[in-house]
Design an enzyme around this catalytic site. Structure first.
Site, PDB file in Angstrom:
ATOM      1  N   GLY A  10     -18.497  18.877  13.909  1.00 39.35           N
ATOM      2  CA  GLY A  10     -18.318  18.149  15.110  1.00 39.35           C
ATOM      3  C   GLY A  10     -16.946  18.613  15.452  1.00 39.35           C
ATOM      4  N   VAL A  53      12.853  20.535  28.010  1.00 38.34           N
ATOM      5  CA  VAL A  53      13.143  19.613  27.165  1.00 38.34           C
ATOM      6  C   VAL A  53      13.735  20.413  25.631  1.00 38.34           C
ATOM      7  CG1 VAL A  53      11.712  17.653  27.823  1.00 38.34           C
ATOM      8  CG2 VAL A  53      10.579  19.376  26.110  1.00 38.34           C
ATOM      9  N   HIS A  93     -28.281   9.227  49.464  1.00 38.51           N
ATOM     10  CA  HIS A  93     -27.509   8.150  50.165  1.00 38.51           C
ATOM     11  C   HIS A  93     -27.755   7.030  49.851  1.00 38.51           C
ATOM     12  CE1 HIS A  93     -25.167   6.527  53.502  1.00 38.51           C
ATOM     13  NE2 HIS A  93     -26.081   5.673  53.750  1.00 38.51           N
ATOM     14  N   GLY A 143       4.056  18.204  28.563  1.00 39.46           N
ATOM     15  CA  GLY A 143       2.881  18.947  28.723  1.00 39.46           C
ATOM     16  C   GLY A 143       2.123  18.310  30.011  1.00 39.46           C
ATOM     17  N   LYS A 149     -15.202  18.127   9.083  1.00 35.81           N
ATOM     18  CA  LYS A 149     -16.457  17.317   9.367  1.00 35.81           C
ATOM     19  C   LYS A 149     -16.843  18.127  10.349  1.00 35.81           C
ATOM     20  CE  LYS A 149     -15.063  12.601   8.615  1.00 35.81           C
ATOM     21  NZ  LYS A 149     -14.513  11.268   9.415  1.00 35.81           N
TER      22      LYS A 149
HETATM   23  P1  FAD Z   1     -12.964  23.198  16.722  1.00 31.51           P
HETATM   24  O1  FAD Z   1     -13.657  22.124  17.401  1.00 31.51           O
HETATM   25  O2  FAD Z   1     -11.576  23.314  16.457  1.00 31.51           O
HETATM   26  O3  FAD Z   1     -13.653  23.336  15.474  1.00 31.51           O
HETATM   27  C1  FAD Z   1     -13.515  24.367  14.443  1.00 31.51           C
HETATM   28  C2  FAD Z   1     -13.674  23.685  12.906  1.00 31.51           C
HETATM   29  O4  FAD Z   1     -13.708  24.797  12.118  1.00 31.51           O
HETATM   30  C3  FAD Z   1     -13.075  22.539  12.701  1.00 31.51           C
HETATM   31  O5  FAD Z   1     -14.017  21.527  12.275  1.00 31.51           O
HETATM   32  C4  FAD Z   1     -12.363  22.881  11.392  1.00 31.51           C
HETATM   33  O6  FAD Z   1     -12.092  21.976  10.494  1.00 31.51           O
HETATM   34  C5  FAD Z   1     -13.096  24.316  10.966  1.00 31.51           C
HETATM   35  N1  FAD Z   1     -12.450  25.091  10.284  1.00 31.51           N
HETATM   36  C6  FAD Z   1     -11.173  25.731  10.514  1.00 31.51           C
HETATM   37  N2  FAD Z   1     -10.915  26.603   9.940  1.00 31.51           N
HETATM   38  C7  FAD Z   1     -11.950  26.814   8.708  1.00 31.51           C
HETATM   39  C8  FAD Z   1     -12.046  27.440   7.631  1.00 31.51           C
HETATM   40  N3  FAD Z   1     -11.231  28.547   7.229  1.00 31.51           N
HETATM   41  N4  FAD Z   1     -13.171  27.176   6.754  1.00 31.51           N
HETATM   42  C9  FAD Z   1     -13.921  26.190   7.010  1.00 31.51           C
HETATM   43  N5  FAD Z   1     -13.591  25.549   8.267  1.00 31.51           N
HETATM   44  C10 FAD Z   1     -12.735  25.734   8.928  1.00 31.51           C
HETATM   45  N6  FAD Z   1     -12.950  20.549  25.661  1.00 31.51           N
HETATM   46  C11 FAD Z   1     -13.742  20.284  26.635  1.00 31.51           C
HETATM   47  O7  FAD Z   1     -14.842  20.880  27.064  1.00 31.51           O
HETATM   48  N7  FAD Z   1     -13.893  18.953  27.310  1.00 31.51           N
HETATM   49  C12 FAD Z   1     -13.021  17.961  27.112  1.00 31.51           C
HETATM   50  O8  FAD Z   1     -13.075  16.938  27.753  1.00 31.51           O
HETATM   51  C13 FAD Z   1     -11.953  18.162  26.184  1.00 31.51           C
HETATM   52  N8  FAD Z   1     -11.056  17.217  25.683  1.00 31.51           N
HETATM   53  C14 FAD Z   1     -10.168  17.413  24.894  1.00 31.51           C
HETATM   54  C15 FAD Z   1      -9.383  16.607  24.205  1.00 31.51           C
HETATM   55  C16 FAD Z   1      -8.511  16.720  23.569  1.00 31.51           C
HETATM   56  C17 FAD Z   1      -7.222  15.741  23.189  1.00 31.51           C
HETATM   57  C18 FAD Z   1      -8.281  18.046  22.825  1.00 31.51           C
HETATM   58  C19 FAD Z   1      -7.291  18.246  21.590  1.00 31.51           C
HETATM   59  C20 FAD Z   1      -9.330  19.071  23.085  1.00 31.51           C
HETATM   60  C21 FAD Z   1     -10.081  18.745  24.082  1.00 31.51           C
HETATM   61  N9  FAD Z   1     -11.248  19.615  24.450  1.00 31.51           N
HETATM   62  C22 FAD Z   1     -12.058  19.478  25.464  1.00 31.51           C
HETATM   63  C23 FAD Z   1     -11.101  20.858  23.737  1.00 31.51           C
HETATM   64  C24 FAD Z   1     -12.251  21.087  22.609  1.00 31.51           C
HETATM   65  O9  FAD Z   1     -11.959  20.200  21.698  1.00 31.51           O
HETATM   66  C25 FAD Z   1     -12.149  22.462  21.898  1.00 31.51           C
HETATM   67  O10 FAD Z   1     -12.326  23.587  23.083  1.00 31.51           O
HETATM   68  C26 FAD Z   1     -13.473  22.655  20.989  1.00 31.51           C
HETATM   69  O11 FAD Z   1     -13.313  21.572  20.077  1.00 31.51           O
HETATM   70  C27 FAD Z   1     -13.124  23.774  20.424  1.00 31.51           C
HETATM   71  O12 FAD Z   1     -14.489  24.124  19.620  1.00 31.51           O
HETATM   72  P2  FAD Z   1     -14.323  25.237  18.536  1.00 31.51           P
HETATM   73  O13 FAD Z   1     -15.856  25.001  17.852  1.00 31.51           O
HETATM   74  O14 FAD Z   1     -13.971  26.397  18.911  1.00 31.51           O
HETATM   75  O15 FAD Z   1     -13.235  24.764  17.423  1.00 31.51           O
END
Ligand code: FAD
Length: 471
Positions: free
Chosen positions: A42, A240, A449, A183, A40
């Site tokens: 996002g 662990v 303030h 962690g 999806k």
């Molecule tokens: P992702 O968000 O991982 O998106 C990659 C997308 O690519 C996915 O939708 C996947 O389905 C798609 N995809 C992968 N391979 C393929 C393929 N071969 N073909 C088609 N589609 C593909 N960051 C913050 O800045 N603030 C926060 O508060 C924060 N809280 C977090 C809390 C948790 C629990 C977690 C797990 C992460 C958090 N993060 C936070 C980190 C943040 O979610 C990531 O840094 C961010 O989502 C990375 O974005 P991205 O676009 O690189 O990858």
């Protein structure tokens, strides 16, 4: 018959914060963009990360507020929790944002393909499964934004019941009454804090000597004190080795120590790049030994027409907003526009635990390691009128500046905060560090303030030589 190869200015693999930001920004600049997403749009952030985690932390905040309501003369009766309602609310928030994002992409005429993509030679991207399997799209440029997935640990098979990663944790309908969070980084501390505020008994098991490694030591102390006061058992510097499930619980084995018996184990041990199967032959893209993609400051990989952004990039912080910033750098580079690379030393960090943590720039220790002579000032939130009003006085603002030859504070190198709503207050510190402001320049600006941000202002005044309250 072979498929016709569709041609785009930019083909993006992955629709998380990196990928969708690149698509929106590129389309806004008039580029013909295709975005391929296997799940999806996002990404992790919206569906399994930032947004769901913060929604649950907000649930914990609401519960805390109600528990302390009597201090304001407000009677509430016994607090009850139906976590399935919070789960449904979280899903609702995520759905609304997902719909909004999908609408934005459509409005900008981004072509969305559904399925898993692989980059082959000559910037041809093939969709190997999913609804659009078989489609081939060639990009004048390609952006790899495939993101990351949770790491696991040997001895802990993820079953979604006893052993959970963040993916499973964020889908729970009921909360455990006890948990071991393995962690103590940002995600581990957010989960531990939330669980504890919701009434669970929590142990954090961290391999490094301290939780929140990389944060300024003063900020870590604030969080550690608060966790201790609330009964969170923090065990740092432990190894662990595995766990043995018993009826309805499990015993986590700690090398050289006693087992920790809990209902669930939450793994928060970092994230690995989702690069498997992403690259076919002859792409010219360099992947490091840990599976991350190597990119330069323009986000270009070893193939000048292929870019990488977001969590999949080697040696960069795994943060959604870093992905946004890298997306803009990549698109501007593609457009041939002047570009300011992301300054990874000065990106904002926000951790939404209770108490919150937010920082930008160098810690005191890192500044000294880099050879700076420093002036450091700090101001606790205890004396802040708004903090007293809201009844959240735990925390501190600490600012590090370069020491000039005459001993006064010069350029601000780092701003570190722990306490109430600091994630919403960091913006001013971010500008100060990134505009390379001096202590006097930043101190001359006024904070409203009564506001929590006065503690930042007061620390700046003290740093510039004359504080109103802080010496
Ligand atoms: P992702 O968000 O991982 O998106 C990659 C997308 O690519 C996915 O939708 C996947 O389905 C798609 N995809 C992968 N391979 C393929 C393929 N071969 N073909 C088609 N589609 C593909 N960051 C913050 O800045 N603030 C926060 O508060 C924060 N809280 C977090 C809390 C948790 C629990 C977690 C797990 C992460 C958090 N993060 C936070 C980190 C943040 O979610 C990531 O840094 C961010 O989502 C990375 O974005 P991205 O676009 O690189 O990858």
């Amino acid at each position: 018959m072979a498929n016709e190869v569709q041609q785009f200015d930019v083909v993006i693999i992955g629709g998380g914060p990196g990928g969708y930001a690149a698509a929106l920004y590129g389309a806004a600049a008039g580029l013909n963009v295709a975005l391929i997403e296997r799940d999806k749009v996002g990404g992790t952030c919206l569906h399994r990360g930032c947004v769901p985690a913060k929604e649950f932390l907000e649930t914990a905040h609401v519960r805390r507020t109600i528990e302390h309501a009597s201090a304001f003369g407000i009677g509430t009766g016994e607090v009850s929790v139906d976590f399935s309602v919070s789960q449904a609310r979280k899903n609702d928030v995520v759905d609304k944002l997902h719909k909004g994002l999908s609408g934005l992409l459509k409005g900008r005429k981004v072509t969305i393909f559904e399925g898993t993509a692989r980059l082959d030679a000559d910037q041809v991207v093939r969709i190997v499964d999913g609804a659009d399997a078989g489609v081939e799209a060639k990009g004048t440029n390609v952006i790899l934004a495939a993101g990351s997935v949770p790491r696991t640990l040997p001895g802990f098979d993820v079953d979604g019941t006893i052993v959970l990663t963040s993916d499973e944790f964020l889908d729970l309908d009921t909360l455990p009454s006890s948990a071991a969070v393995i962690g103590g980084g940002a995600i581990g501390c957010e989960f531990a804090s939330m669980l504890s505020d919701m009434g669970a008994s929590v142990t954090i098991l961290e391999g490094l000597p301290t939780i929140l490694a990389g944060c300024d030591s003063e900020v870590v102390s604030v969080v550690q004190r608060s966790f201790k006061k609330r009964g969170i058992d923090v065990r740092a510097g432990v190894n662990v080795t595995g766990h043995t499930p018993k009826k309805g619980s499990t015993a986590v084995h700690v090398e050289g120590g006693e087992d920790v018996v809990v209902d669930v184990v939450v793994l928060a041990v970092g994230r690995r790049p989702r690069s498997e199967g992403l690259l076919g032959d002859g792409t010219g893209v360099e992947v490091n030994e840990r599976g991350f993609i190597v990119a330069n400051s323009s986000m270009r990989t070893a193939n000048p027409n292929v870019y990488a952004i977001g969590d999949i990039v080697a040696n960069t912080p795994q943060l959604a907003h870093v992905g946004f910033a890298e997306a803009i750098v990549a698109i501007k580079t593609i457009l041939g526009e002047p570009v300011v690379p992301v300054d990874y030393d000065r990106v904002p960090w926000a951790i939404y635990s209770n108490p919150e943590v937010a920082f930008v720039g160098l810690t005191e220790a890192a500044a000294k390691e880099r050879g700076y002579d420093v002036v450091v000032k700090k101001d606790p939130f205890g004396g802040n009128s708004r903090a007293q009003i809201i009844g959240e006085t735990e925390g501190v603002v600490k600012i590090i500046a370069e020491k000039r030859a005459d001993g006064t504070a010069g350029q601000i190198l780092g701003v570190h905060m722990a306490g109430p709503w600091v994630t919403e207050q960091l913006g001013a510190g971010y500008y100060a560090v990134n505009w390379e402001a001096t202590a006097e320049e930043a101190a001359a600006l006024i904070q409203p303030h009564p506001s929590l941000s006065e503690t930042f202002g007061e620390t700046l005044l003290a740093l510039s030589g004359r504080g109103l309250h802080v010496g």
